[in-house]
Design a protein around this motif. Structure first.
Motif, PDB file in Angstrom:
ATOM      1  N   GLY A   1     -10.353   3.113   7.938  1.00 16.09           N
ATOM      2  CA  GLY A   1     -10.169   1.697   8.208  1.00 16.09           C
ATOM      3  C   GLY A   1      -8.955   1.091   7.544  1.00 16.09           C
ATOM      4  N   LEU A   2      -8.970  -0.250   7.508  1.00 14.36           N
ATOM      5  CA  LEU A   2      -7.864  -1.026   6.959  1.00 14.36           C
ATOM      6  C   LEU A   2      -8.404  -2.005   5.924  1.00 14.36           C
ATOM      7  N   HIS A   3      -7.699  -2.166   4.820  1.00 16.43           N
ATOM      8  CA  HIS A   3      -8.096  -3.125   3.793  1.00 16.43           C
ATOM      9  C   HIS A   3      -7.618  -4.525   4.175  1.00 16.43           C
TER      10      HIS A   3
ATOM     11  N   VAL B   1      -4.285  -3.690   6.170  1.00 18.69           N
ATOM     12  CA  VAL B   1      -3.417  -2.508   6.138  1.00 18.69           C
ATOM     13  C   VAL B   1      -4.228  -1.318   5.623  1.00 18.69           C
ATOM     14  N   GLY B   2      -3.997  -0.152   6.209  1.00 16.37           N
ATOM     15  CA  GLY B   2      -4.656   1.057   5.756  1.00 16.37           C
ATOM     16  C   GLY B   2      -4.010   1.606   4.490  1.00 16.37           C
ATOM     17  N   CYS B   3      -4.827   2.142   3.602  1.00 22.53           N
ATOM     18  CA  CYS B   3      -4.318   2.651   2.324  1.00 22.53           C
ATOM     19  C   CYS B   3      -3.756   4.055   2.430  1.00 22.53           C
ATOM     20  N   GLY B   4      -4.046   4.750   3.552  1.00 20.92           N
ATOM     21  CA  GLY B   4      -3.555   6.112   3.716  1.00 20.92           C
ATOM     22  C   GLY B   4      -4.513   7.164   3.208  1.00 20.92           C
ATOM     23  N   LEU B   5      -5.643   6.740   2.611  1.00 18.22           N
ATOM     24  CA  LEU B   5      -6.631   7.686   2.087  1.00 18.22           C
ATOM     25  C   LEU B   5      -7.974   7.555   2.795  1.00 18.22           C
TER      26      LEU B   5
ATOM     27  N   TRP C   1       0.827  -1.203   0.000  1.00 22.53           N
ATOM     28  CA  TRP C   1       0.000   0.000   0.000  1.00 22.53           C
ATOM     29  C   TRP C   1       0.860   1.251   0.000  1.00 22.53           C
ATOM     30  N   GLN C   2       1.959   1.211   0.756  1.00 26.50           N
ATOM     31  CA  GLN C   2       2.847   2.364   0.780  1.00 26.50           C
ATOM     32  C   GLN C   2       3.504   2.573  -0.578  1.00 26.50           C
ATOM     33  N   VAL C   3       3.935   1.482  -1.217  1.00 24.43           N
ATOM     34  CA  VAL C   3       4.557   1.583  -2.539  1.00 24.43           C
ATOM     35  C   VAL C   3       3.554   2.137  -3.547  1.00 24.43           C
TER      36      VAL C   3
END
Length: 460
Positions: A293-295, A286-290, A156-158
């Motif tokens: 919640g978390l995916h 993991v959260g997408c940052g947008l 997700w960070q990448v």
């Protein structure tokens, strides 16, 4: 062999391992754009592969799957299997593991003899953790499993970096994790995802003034680590005690509170990728940052929200616990494993565009933390010491006015463990913590539920 030689030998093989992670990241990033139909089709095939392998290689799972045909099994068929719990996983270790090259005794020898993180001759990695339940666990990851888990942790960070249009060219990642064996957190998160990136590991359990100094010296562009530690760093930055400007933050290992998330946003305004994981499964969401919640990592994990009897409930129904099946874990399969955490599904599609389901931020067991006046000591301060001692099989911590009374099942070095706990609590601001540690034959459990409350605050 000197400790430095151990580290050098580990680093050489790990370099090859990290190259495998970077090679696989492209595939994992692409999966985040899959439509629902493809996610579900891929998940079903991965499940059939896991069940077929586990039935043939694990006597424990073979007995559990007597009424399930792996070749035609669906996610719904998992409900026909009994729930797998942590104590059972540790008691039945040798009947669960699928590799003939390692057993529980061999895993314990690896933990006892390693002076640094290491690989077995069969390329296994062995870890130990007390986890949130307090029952000491020994875990083994195989080579491919680590590759998958690292990709789940970082994809997700990448993806977000690429979408931003201005990725950091010379990224420096500061990793605030356990910092040393036997925890799996450091190997999993100490991952430079690009050829120009570098990493610096800072033990999160060190006294906070040392953590603060080390982070300031490292000048990270990216931060990853325990949620409470990063939250504290953010407050220090807002107070003018820390001058750094990370462009992206990743939190894990502890519940991310609204207070810590707000502190991070106030200090740096950086996107936050919160992660929910366990040593058993690896990475669950993991959260997408947008979006909120978390995916859920649906391509590699199946989550079941269940009622008290272990029956799945609908998305809008209340659940008492969450069961997880890790599709990447072949050496030591966890199938319908009780994570203990209760999660809530979020409705609708995330603004990031991914079709992967979302769960709300994990509240976890933050109520396990103790407050001493204005100071908060997270449960991890105790877990870090008690959960990794091979001579402690179970523990319970009861808060006292000046520290804690600790019951342990086993035969540890009482003086050494007590001293380690005192040191751990001092790092959170308690000047003179009082620890009374007592070995016992057993710790009473709740008569109705069979559960054991590990952390008991003064209010109880």
């Amino acid at each position: 062999m000197p400790a430095e030689d151990w580290k050098a030998a580990y680093a050489r093989l790990r370099a090859a391992h990290l190259s495998a992670v970077r090679a696989s990241l492209e595939d994992h990033v692409a999966r985040l754009a899959w439509p629902r139909e493809r996610i579900e089709r891929y998940q079903a095939e991965r499940l059939r592969s896991l069940l077929g392998f586990a039935r043939e290689r694990s006597p424990f799972h073979s007995a559990r799957m007597a009424d399930v045909d792996p070749t035609t099994a669906t996610v719904d068929d998992l409900a026909r299997l009994p729930v797998m719990v942590k104590q059972e996983a540790q008691d039945e270790w040798d009947r669960i593991v699928t590799s003939p090259g390692i057993d529980r005794a061999g895993a314990e020898r690896v933990l006892a003899e390693q002076r640094w993180f290491s690989y077995t001759p069969a390329r296994h990695q062995v870890f130990s953790s007390g986890g949130s339940s307090g029952v000491r666990g020994v875990y083994v990851w195989d080579w491919e499993q680590f590759v998958t888990l690292a990709c789940l942790a970082w994809r997700w960070q990448v993806r977000a970096e690429r979408a931003s249009g201005s990725p950091v060219r010379r990224a420096r990642l500061v990793v605030l994790e356990a910092g040393e064996p036997p925890h799996a957190s450091t190997p999993l998160f100490d991952v430079a995802t690009g050829p120009s990136a570098s990493t610096v590991v800072i033990p999160a359990s060190a006294p906070f003034d040392r953590v603060l100094e080390a982070v300031a010296e490292a000048r990270p562009t990216h931060l990853v680590g325990y949620a409470s530690v990063i939250g504290r760093l953010a407050r220090a930055a807002s107070a003018g005690s820390l001058d750094i400007g990370p462009v992206r933050v990743s939190t894990n290992s502890e519940p991310l509170t609204k207070e810590d998330r707000k502190a991070i946003d106030t200090a740096w305004g950086a996107p936050v990728h919160n992660l929910w994981g366990s040593t058993e499964i690896g990475v669950q969401a993991v959260g997408c940052g947008l979006g909120d919640g978390l995916h859920v990592c649906e391509d590699e994990v199946i989550l079941e929200r269940v009622d008290p009897a272990g029956r799945p409930v609908g998305p809008d129904e209340p659940a008492v616990r969450t069961l997880a099946t890790g599709l990447a874990g072949r050496t030591f399969p966890f199938i319908r494993y009780d994570l203990g955490d209760e999660v809530t599904l979020l409705p609708g599609r995330c603004e990031c565009g991914s079709a992967m389901l979302r769960v709300g931020d994990i509240a976890g067991r933050r109520d396990d933390d103790f407050r001493y006046g204005e100071r908060t000591v997270p449960a991890s301060a105790f877990r870090h010491v008690l959960g990794t001692d091979p001579l402690i099989s179970e523990y319970q911590v009861r808060q006292t006015a000046g520290g804690a009374d600790v019951l342990v099942v086993g035969a540890p070095d009482v003086s050494a463990v007590s001293a380690a706990l005192v040191s751990s609590l001092r790092s959170y601001g308690l000047a003179h913590p009082e620890i009374d540690l007592r070995p016992v034959d057993r710790i009473p459990r709740n008569a109705a539920t069979g559960k054991l409350k590990r952390f008991i605050p003064l209010s109880d």
